[in-house]
Design a protein around this motif. Structure first.
Motif, PDB file in Angstrom:
ATOM      1  N   TYR A   1     -17.789   8.912   2.255  1.00 52.36           N
ATOM      2  CA  TYR A   1     -19.246   9.090   2.112  1.00 52.36           C
ATOM      3  C   TYR A   1     -19.668  10.427   2.708  1.00 52.36           C
ATOM      4  O   TYR A   1     -19.172  10.818   3.770  1.00 52.36           O
ATOM      5  N   LEU A   2     -20.623  11.075   2.057  1.00 53.99           N
ATOM      6  CA  LEU A   2     -21.227  12.275   2.646  1.00 53.99           C
ATOM      7  C   LEU A   2     -22.127  11.822   3.796  1.00 53.99           C
ATOM      8  O   LEU A   2     -22.562  10.659   3.813  1.00 53.99           O
ATOM      9  N   PRO A   3     -22.450  12.716   4.742  1.00 53.52           N
ATOM     10  CA  PRO A   3     -23.344  12.303   5.831  1.00 53.52           C
ATOM     11  C   PRO A   3     -24.679  11.782   5.278  1.00 53.52           C
ATOM     12  O   PRO A   3     -25.149  12.243   4.235  1.00 53.52           O
ATOM     13  N   ALA A   4     -25.289  10.849   6.008  1.00 52.71           N
ATOM     14  CA  ALA A   4     -26.530  10.219   5.540  1.00 52.71           C
ATOM     15  C   ALA A   4     -27.713  11.197   5.550  1.00 52.71           C
ATOM     16  O   ALA A   4     -28.564  11.175   4.667  1.00 52.71           O
ATOM     17  N   LYS A   5     -27.754  12.077   6.552  1.00 51.63           N
ATOM     18  CA  LYS A   5     -28.915  12.981   6.661  1.00 51.63           C
ATOM     19  C   LYS A   5     -28.768  14.169   5.714  1.00 51.63           C
ATOM     20  O   LYS A   5     -27.692  14.762   5.601  1.00 51.63           O
ATOM     21  N   SER A   6     -29.894  14.536   5.061  1.00 48.59           N
ATOM     22  CA  SER A   6     -29.871  15.597   4.043  1.00 48.59           C
ATOM     23  C   SER A   6     -29.254  16.892   4.529  1.00 48.59           C
ATOM     24  O   SER A   6     -28.427  17.490   3.842  1.00 48.59           O
ATOM     25  N   GLU A   7     -29.673  17.335   5.729  1.00 52.32           N
ATOM     26  CA  GLU A   7     -29.184  18.637   6.210  1.00 52.32           C
ATOM     27  C   GLU A   7     -27.672  18.618   6.418  1.00 52.32           C
ATOM     28  O   GLU A   7     -26.956  19.545   6.016  1.00 52.32           O
ATOM     29  N   ALA A   8     -27.187  17.519   7.003  1.00 49.82           N
ATOM     30  CA  ALA A   8     -25.746  17.400   7.256  1.00 49.82           C
ATOM     31  C   ALA A   8     -24.987  17.305   5.932  1.00 49.82           C
ATOM     32  O   ALA A   8     -23.886  17.825   5.787  1.00 49.82           O
ATOM     33  N   ARG A   9     -25.614  16.637   4.961  1.00 47.50           N
ATOM     34  CA  ARG A   9     -24.978  16.520   3.642  1.00 47.50           C
ATOM     35  C   ARG A   9     -24.834  17.906   2.996  1.00 47.50           C
ATOM     36  O   ARG A   9     -23.807  18.262   2.450  1.00 47.50           O
ATOM     37  N   LYS A  10     -25.912  18.704   3.120  1.00 49.50           N
ATOM     38  CA  LYS A  10     -25.874  20.066   2.542  1.00 49.50           C
ATOM     39  C   LYS A  10     -24.791  20.893   3.224  1.00 49.50           C
ATOM     40  O   LYS A  10     -24.043  21.615   2.575  1.00 49.50           O
ATOM     41  N   THR A  11     -24.733  20.788   4.541  1.00 41.32           N
ATOM     42  CA  THR A  11     -23.740  21.571   5.291  1.00 41.32           C
ATOM     43  C   THR A  11     -22.338  21.219   4.814  1.00 41.32           C
ATOM     44  O   THR A  11     -21.511  22.101   4.556  1.00 41.32           O
ATOM     45  N   ARG A  12     -22.055  19.911   4.674  1.00 38.30           N
ATOM     46  CA  ARG A  12     -20.708  19.494   4.258  1.00 38.30           C
ATOM     47  C   ARG A  12     -20.408  20.012   2.850  1.00 38.30           C
ATOM     48  O   ARG A  12     -19.308  20.492   2.570  1.00 38.30           O
ATOM     49  N   LEU A  13     -21.412  19.926   1.956  1.00 31.95           N
ATOM     50  CA  LEU A  13     -21.173  20.389   0.583  1.00 31.95           C
ATOM     51  C   LEU A  13     -20.970  21.899   0.532  1.00 31.95           C
ATOM     52  O   LEU A  13     -20.161  22.390  -0.248  1.00 31.95           O
ATOM     53  N   ARG A  14     -21.694  22.629   1.401  1.00 31.77           N
ATOM     54  CA  ARG A  14     -21.487  24.089   1.447  1.00 31.77           C
ATOM     55  C   ARG A  14     -20.061  24.390   1.893  1.00 31.77           C
ATOM     56  O   ARG A  14     -19.409  25.300   1.371  1.00 31.77           O
ATOM     57  N   GLU A  15     -19.576  23.613   2.857  1.00 31.25           N
ATOM     58  CA  GLU A  15     -18.195  23.829   3.332  1.00 31.25           C
ATOM     59  C   GLU A  15     -17.179  23.565   2.222  1.00 31.25           C
ATOM     60  O   GLU A  15     -16.094  24.122   2.214  1.00 31.25           O
ATOM     61  N   LEU A  16     -17.561  22.704   1.270  1.00 35.74           N
ATOM     62  CA  LEU A  16     -16.624  22.323   0.201  1.00 35.74           C
ATOM     63  C   LEU A  16     -16.782  23.165  -1.060  1.00 35.74           C
ATOM     64  O   LEU A  16     -16.030  23.009  -2.017  1.00 35.74           O
ATOM     65  N   LYS A  17     -17.777  24.044  -1.050  1.00 31.36           N
ATOM     66  CA  LYS A  17     -18.125  24.790  -2.260  1.00 31.36           C
ATOM     67  C   LYS A  17     -16.938  25.547  -2.864  1.00 31.36           C
ATOM     68  O   LYS A  17     -16.767  25.614  -4.073  1.00 31.36           O
ATOM     69  N   ASN A  18     -16.124  26.136  -2.016  1.00 34.18           N
ATOM     70  CA  ASN A  18     -15.026  26.960  -2.525  1.00 34.18           C
ATOM     71  C   ASN A  18     -13.692  26.223  -2.620  1.00 34.18           C
ATOM     72  O   ASN A  18     -12.648  26.840  -2.823  1.00 34.18           O
ATOM     73  N   GLU A  19     -13.741  24.915  -2.480  1.00 34.53           N
ATOM     74  CA  GLU A  19     -12.517  24.108  -2.577  1.00 34.53           C
ATOM     75  C   GLU A  19     -12.080  24.051  -4.038  1.00 34.53           C
ATOM     76  O   GLU A  19     -12.877  23.753  -4.924  1.00 34.53           O
ATOM     77  N   SER A  20     -10.808  24.353  -4.282  1.00 29.42           N
ATOM     78  CA  SER A  20     -10.363  24.366  -5.681  1.00 29.42           C
ATOM     79  C   SER A  20      -9.820  22.999  -6.128  1.00 29.42           C
ATOM     80  O   SER A  20      -9.658  22.746  -7.309  1.00 29.42           O
ATOM     81  N   ARG A  21      -9.530  22.111  -5.155  1.00 29.12           N
ATOM     82  CA  ARG A  21      -9.042  20.777  -5.557  1.00 29.12           C
ATOM     83  C   ARG A  21     -10.228  19.879  -5.941  1.00 29.12           C
ATOM     84  O   ARG A  21     -11.355  20.089  -5.464  1.00 29.12           O
ATOM     85  N   THR A  22      -9.944  18.901  -6.751  1.00 32.49           N
ATOM     86  CA  THR A  22     -10.984  17.944  -7.165  1.00 32.49           C
ATOM     87  C   THR A  22     -11.454  17.139  -5.946  1.00 32.49           C
ATOM     88  O   THR A  22     -10.651  16.786  -5.076  1.00 32.49           O
ATOM     89  N   LEU A  23     -12.752  16.899  -5.882  1.00 28.93           N
ATOM     90  CA  LEU A  23     -13.338  16.208  -4.724  1.00 28.93           C
ATOM     91  C   LEU A  23     -13.776  14.794  -5.108  1.00 28.93           C
ATOM     92  O   LEU A  23     -14.403  14.606  -6.161  1.00 28.93           O
ATOM     93  N   VAL A  24     -13.454  13.833  -4.263  1.00 22.23           N
ATOM     94  CA  VAL A  24     -13.861  12.447  -4.549  1.00 22.23           C
ATOM     95  C   VAL A  24     -14.787  11.957  -3.436  1.00 22.23           C
ATOM     96  O   VAL A  24     -14.437  12.034  -2.253  1.00 22.23           O
ATOM     97  N   PHE A  25     -15.958  11.464  -3.841  1.00 24.09           N
ATOM     98  CA  PHE A  25     -16.934  10.947  -2.867  1.00 24.09           C
ATOM     99  C   PHE A  25     -17.264   9.490  -3.179  1.00 24.09           C
ATOM    100  O   PHE A  25     -17.347   9.120  -4.362  1.00 24.09           O
ATOM    101  N   TYR A  26     -17.497   8.702  -2.159  1.00 18.57           N
ATOM    102  CA  TYR A  26     -18.136   7.398  -2.337  1.00 18.57           C
ATOM    103  C   TYR A  26     -19.623   7.635  -2.123  1.00 18.57           C
ATOM    104  O   TYR A  26     -20.011   8.475  -1.306  1.00 18.57           O
ATOM    105  N   GLU A  27     -20.454   6.931  -2.871  1.00 16.09           N
ATOM    106  CA  GLU A  27     -21.883   7.140  -2.687  1.00 16.09           C
ATOM    107  C   GLU A  27     -22.662   5.838  -2.845  1.00 16.09           C
ATOM    108  O   GLU A  27     -22.280   4.959  -3.617  1.00 16.09           O
ATOM    109  N   ALA A  28     -23.720   5.730  -2.061  1.00 16.45           N
ATOM    110  CA  ALA A  28     -24.576   4.537  -2.118  1.00 16.45           C
ATOM    111  C   ALA A  28     -25.670   4.772  -3.157  1.00 16.45           C
ATOM    112  O   ALA A  28     -26.105   5.910  -3.347  1.00 16.45           O
ATOM    113  N   PRO A  29     -26.159   3.712  -3.813  1.00 20.57           N
ATOM    114  CA  PRO A  29     -27.157   3.899  -4.876  1.00 20.57           C
ATOM    115  C   PRO A  29     -28.442   4.575  -4.400  1.00 20.57           C
ATOM    116  O   PRO A  29     -29.024   5.370  -5.130  1.00 20.57           O
TER     117      PRO A  29
END
Ligand code: SAM
Length: 276
Positions: free
Chosen positions: A135-163
């Motif tokens: 799961y990505l972090p629950a808070k928006s800012e932390a979620r953005k930070t994590r996604l920014r860190e993953l932006k340049n990742e060349s491997r496929t990314l798998v996330f679990y997500e709540a509705p």
């Protein structure tokens, strides 16, 4: 049966997905440790499994681990199950498996469904290399930070997500990864209303807004890695470091950005990080 801790995977939605071996083990063990005993009753009743069952969840993990280890050391066999899928994959069990190894107790996995692998197998994106992010972090800012860190990742990314978070997460992914990045939304896998839709992030956003992808049930989000650059954060940082020996920080970052195809600001951010 020798004292053994079995880690038994159970279905993620379709009860018929349980394996013959899983049923056999659940019938034979002395005790089933389940994340939620009430939830697991449906499964156990369906396959006429009458084994004693007790609760093992994140709130009693510490205390129950030592009790279960004692029972194992006394020669009993125990099967660990979670509400759905493979135990320990975003589910309780880690402490128990560690303690079992520490006490030389045999740990035997009984493989079966897991939402990660189920989604990957049907996602239609490259899966020879992938990263499971949970799961990505629950808070928006932390979620953005994590996604920014993953932006340049060349491997496929798998996330679990709540509705209740899927709408915002897909929007942030579009903002950070760009509208063209491909994604597969896998919803309600193995269940009646299963949906597996692959498209780019902007189209997936539209499909969520129009209601074609329903914001209900359980989700796995698979995002294709970047194709833009094969330069890792570490390599970018090293280039910047070498250039900084001859140039001002500003000029070094500017040139490093040109060489790596990154934004100047990203190079600054990387240089500020000490843990790369
Ligand atoms: N141990 C489980 C496994 O092996 O997949 C995962 C447990 S985790 C607490 C629950 C999350 O897994 C859900 O929020 C969802 O993201 C994903 N998930 C589980 N079952 C799913 C399904 N049938 N379809 C889509 N996603 C599912």
């Amino acid at each position: 049966m020798q004292a053994t801790l079995y880690i038994v995977a159970t279905p993620i939605g379709n009860l018929a997905d349980i394996s013959e071996r899983a049923i056999e083990i659940l019938k034979q063990v002395d005790l089933i440790a389940a994340e939620d005993t009430r939830h697991s009753k449906t499964l156990l009743e369906r396959f006429t499994i009458k084994t004693k069952i007790s609760a093992y969840h994140e709130h009693n993990e510490e205390k129950v681990t030592s009790q279960l280890i004692q029972q194992l050391l006394d020669g009993q066999s125990i099967a660990l199950i979670s509400d759905a899928g493979t135990p320990l994959i975003n589910d309780p069990g880690y402490k128990l498996v560690v303690a079992a190894h520490d006490n030389n107790i045999q740990v035997v996995p009984i493989p079966g469904p897991s939402a990660i692998i189920t989604a990957l197998s049907a996602c239609g994106l490259p899966i020879s290399k992938f990263i499971y992010e949970g799961y990505l972090p629950a808070k928006s800012e932390a979620r953005k930070t994590r996604l920014r860190e993953l932006k340049n990742e060349s491997r496929t990314l798998v996330f679990y997500e709540a509705p209740h978070r899927i709408v915002e997460s897909i929007k942030i992914m579009q903002e950070i990864f760009g509208a063209e990045r491909r994604v597969t939304v896998a919803r309600e896998l193995t269940k009646k209303f299963e949906q597996i839709i692959r498209d780019n992030l902007s189209v997936i956003n539209e499909k969520i807004e129009s209601g074609e992808i329903k914001v209900k049930g359980e989700f796995v989000v698979v995002v294709e890695g970047t194709k833009e650059t094969s330069i890792t954060d570490q390599e970018a940082l090293r280039i910047n470091h070498i250039l900084s020996e001859k140039l001002s920080p500003k000029d070094a970052a500017g040139l490093a950005a040109k060489i790596t195809g990154r934004k100047k600001n990203e190079i600054y951010q990387l240089a500020l990080k000490k843990d790369l």
